[in-house]
Design an enzyme around this catalytic site. Structure first.
Site, PDB file in Angstrom:
ATOM      1  N   ASP A 183       0.836  -1.203   0.000  1.00  0.00           N
ATOM      2  CA  ASP A 183       0.000   0.000   0.000  1.00  0.00           C
ATOM      3  C   ASP A 183       0.867   1.247   0.000  1.00  0.00           C
ATOM      4  O   ASP A 183       2.086   1.181  -0.164  1.00  0.00           O
ATOM      5  CB  ASP A 183      -0.955  -0.021   1.203  1.00  0.00           C
ATOM      6  CG  ASP A 183      -2.322   0.555   0.856  1.00  0.00           C
ATOM      7  OD1 ASP A 183      -2.398   1.744   0.508  1.00  0.00           O
ATOM      8  OD2 ASP A 183      -3.321  -0.187   0.911  1.00  0.00           O
ATOM      9  N   HIS A 240      -4.425   5.298   3.644  1.00  0.00           N
ATOM     10  CA  HIS A 240      -4.978   4.225   2.808  1.00  0.00           C
ATOM     11  C   HIS A 240      -4.590   2.852   3.342  1.00  0.00           C
ATOM     12  O   HIS A 240      -5.407   1.927   3.399  1.00  0.00           O
ATOM     13  CB  HIS A 240      -4.520   4.390   1.365  1.00  0.00           C
ATOM     14  CG  HIS A 240      -5.276   3.535   0.400  1.00  0.00           C
ATOM     15  ND1 HIS A 240      -4.851   2.277   0.027  1.00  0.00           N
ATOM     16  CD2 HIS A 240      -6.441   3.743  -0.258  1.00  0.00           C
ATOM     17  CE1 HIS A 240      -5.711   1.757  -0.822  1.00  0.00           C
ATOM     18  NE2 HIS A 240      -6.691   2.621  -1.014  1.00  0.00           N
ATOM     19  N   SER A 252     -10.513  -1.109  -3.299  1.00  0.00           N
ATOM     20  CA  SER A 252      -9.430  -1.206  -2.325  1.00  0.00           C
ATOM     21  C   SER A 252      -9.906  -1.828  -1.022  1.00  0.00           C
ATOM     22  O   SER A 252      -9.106  -2.367  -0.255  1.00  0.00           O
ATOM     23  CB  SER A 252      -8.852   0.179  -2.023  1.00  0.00           C
ATOM     24  OG  SER A 252      -8.102   0.662  -3.098  1.00  0.00           O
TER      25      SER A 252
END
Length: 574
Positions: free
Chosen positions: A201, A236, A417
């Protein structure tokens, strides 16, 4: 439009003439170079013709865990030996020659026979003169749009309810796991134990969050800076890591909360072109050496920032993108790769909106659905350019409960995601129950038992995964003892609503006479599905509404085993 197309043709033609003397430079890099001054720095991918001739032992390159995982692939006939020519290091003399030509090497991508690095445009002629260089290409770079987050108000821990059939209290994360039938697998004691998951990530913020307090993180590496034992912060990664492996009862539970984790930062969120494919490919080699069983990656490579050339949908063919080639190699080495399909939505056939490496033929490309099981409008679609059905599988990707990047707060986020780590968690549950399965066997178990397995399509592939059915797809080996549930339980049927079949599962903590019946809305009995002595364990029954000539509507199913009685409702929707 015609003038624009003519200009592009002229640009390419000029680039070909201008760099015609550089026969090893690809057309994509030539086009890139045509816009740059001679002193500009260029990121390149160099293919080499040979490796070192030195003798290398498996233990020189791989951890004991990685050797054991690769041995599984040797036994399955996928690998000829634990290490192959792909694993051999580059010849030091060749690397020195590249550096003397002006290349500042960043990554050694041994499995792909490539190195990546930075060089001045004016030095490319020297680089091309190195005898071991076969090709010089551009490193692709991409900006991924952010996922949509909606902050959630802090939720009080919910007390366990005597009405809940499950051992754990999932709180607001129950829906995203129930859709995958994960709680039923947790009830059996499979929680991801024995599995190492590598999460690729943009970084990982707030690892002190309560949802990570019990997580075991065994390794970290930043492929942007090259630093070991650290990863830069980014929200994220917090989202994706918490979805697959977070654990805080009453708030958030990931499907693989007992797995171990390795964290890799593969994109630079502060750059103009943060996602670079060589970082992803290098992270695959690292994850392999650690012995990772699963890679979960919520990245996708398709539309690159100008002036970098984009991949076209025709190149989503499983054979072109560097990340795709790296993902295919990971699968050969015994790693289950789960990658988001992308957030580029629908397009008319024959085109697709996939982002590499979702086009790889031996990985799970994950689509997103809503909490009610409808494809999310942003979820990318297939098929691949060579006609294969993609995506492969689906999970909730809208309003997914996740850990926030500050404090002990939570948020709801949307995007493929978020659906991807849920499927990675399902794969971990399958490997917990069947540690000797190869990646293709894990993929087969998940796809064959999903909600759309009888009619896979370009939108959601084989459908929404069913974790319980997947772990039961292959029989437990004679070396394993099936886990006996602690309590009686009748689980929600899956899928629901359904047409025409659905799976009803239940737990028996001891041998018992079990009876399963179906009733209509008026309480009239439709059928006794079975009544028989059964052993302790988890059991399933496939209910076919067509067999009983049922009309669309709501029905009830009831399990009775000794003094235990429980009833649930299901919806048949033609």
């Amino acid at each position: 439009m015609k003038k624009c197309a003519f200009a592009v043709v002229l640009l390419f033609a000029w680039a070909s003439v201008a760099f015609g003397q550089l026969s090893k430079v690809t057309p994509a890099l030539a086009t890139r170079l045509s816009t740059l001054p001679d002193h500009a720095e260029v990121k390149v991918l160099v293919t080499l013709s040979r490796k070192s001739s030195a003798t290398v032992r498996p233990e020189d390159l791989l951890s004991k865990r990685a050797i054991k995982r690769r041995q599984k692939m040797v036994s399955a006939g996928v690998l000829p030996s634990i290490i192959t020519s792909e694993d051999l290091p580059f010849d030091p003399a060749d690397l020195h020659a590249l550096e003397q030509a002006g290349l500042r090497i960043k990554h050694h991508l041994k499995g792909l026979s490539k190195v990546s690095g930075t060089i001045r445009k004016s030095d490319l002629i020297q680089l091309e003169s190195v005898s071991s260089v076969l090709e010089i290409d551009a490193v692709k770079a991409f900006r991924r749009p952010p996922e949509i987050e909606k902050p959630s108000l802090p939720s009080p821990i919910q007390p366990s309810s005597t009405l809940s059939p499950h051992v754990l209290n999932y709180g607001p994360s129950f829906g995203q796991l129930s859709q995958l039938n994960v709680p039923a697998v947790h009830d059996l004691g499979y929680t991801g134990q024995g599995v190492l998951i590598a999460n690729f990530d943009a970084g990982f913020s707030n690892l002190t969050h309560e949802a990570f307090s019990t997580m075991t993180i065994v390794a970290r590496k930043d492929f942007v800076t090259g630093q070991n034992n650290t990863v830069a912060p980014h929200s994220h990664g917090t989202l994706t890591l918490s979805v697959v492996g977070g654990f805080k009862e009453g708030q958030l539970i990931g499907p693989a909360f007992n797995s171990h984790y390795a964290l890799a930062r593969t994109e630079d969120a502060g750059s103009e072109t943060p996602v670079e494919e060589d970082n992803w490919a290098a992270a695959v080699d690292w994850a392999d050496s650690l012995g990772a069983d699963i890679i979960t990656s919520s990245l996708g490579y398709l539309d690159f920032d100008p002036p970098f050339p984009s991949y076209t949908w025709q190149q989503m063919n499983g054979q072109t993108a560097i990340s795709t080639l790296a993902a295919r190699r990971a699968a050969r080495l015994g790693i289950v790769v789960c990658n988001s399909a992308g957030n580029s939505g629908m397009v008319a056939l024959p085109a697709n909106t996939l982002g590499a490496p979702a086009d790889a033929d031996s990985i799970l490309a994950v689509a997103a659905v809503t909490s009610s099981g409808v494809r999310a409008s942003f979820s990318s679609v297939g098929p691949t350019a060579d006609g294969r059905i993609k995506p492969d599988i689906a999970a909730q990707g809208v309003g997914v409960r996740s850990a926030a990047s500050s404090g002990n707060n939570y948020t709801n986020a949307s995007g493929t995601s978020l659906s991807c780590p849920l499927i990675a968690g399902v794969a971990a549950l399958v490997l917990s129950a069947h540690p000797n399965l190869t990646p293709m066997q894990v993929i087969t178990a998940i796809k064959s038992t999903a909600s759309n397995a009888n009619a896979p399509n370009r939108e959601i592939g084989w459908g929404i995964a069913n974790a319980l059915a997947a772990i039961n797809f292959f029989p437990l080996s004679h070396h394993q003892t099936p886990l006996v549930p602690k309590d009686f339980a009748l689980h929600q049927n899956y899928p629901n609503p359904f047409n025409p079949t659905t799976v009803i599962s239940y737990n028996l903590p001891s041998d018992n006479v079990a009876k399963l019946e179906v009733f209509d809305m008026m309480g009239r009995k439709i059928a006794t599905l079975f009544e028989a002595q059964q052993t302790a364990g988890v059991h399933q029954f496939v209910f076919d509404a067509q067999r009983f000539g049922l009309s669309s509507g709501m029905y009830f199913y009831r399990l009775q085993a000794g003094a235990f009685v429980q009833t649930r409702k299901m919806i048949f929707a033609k």
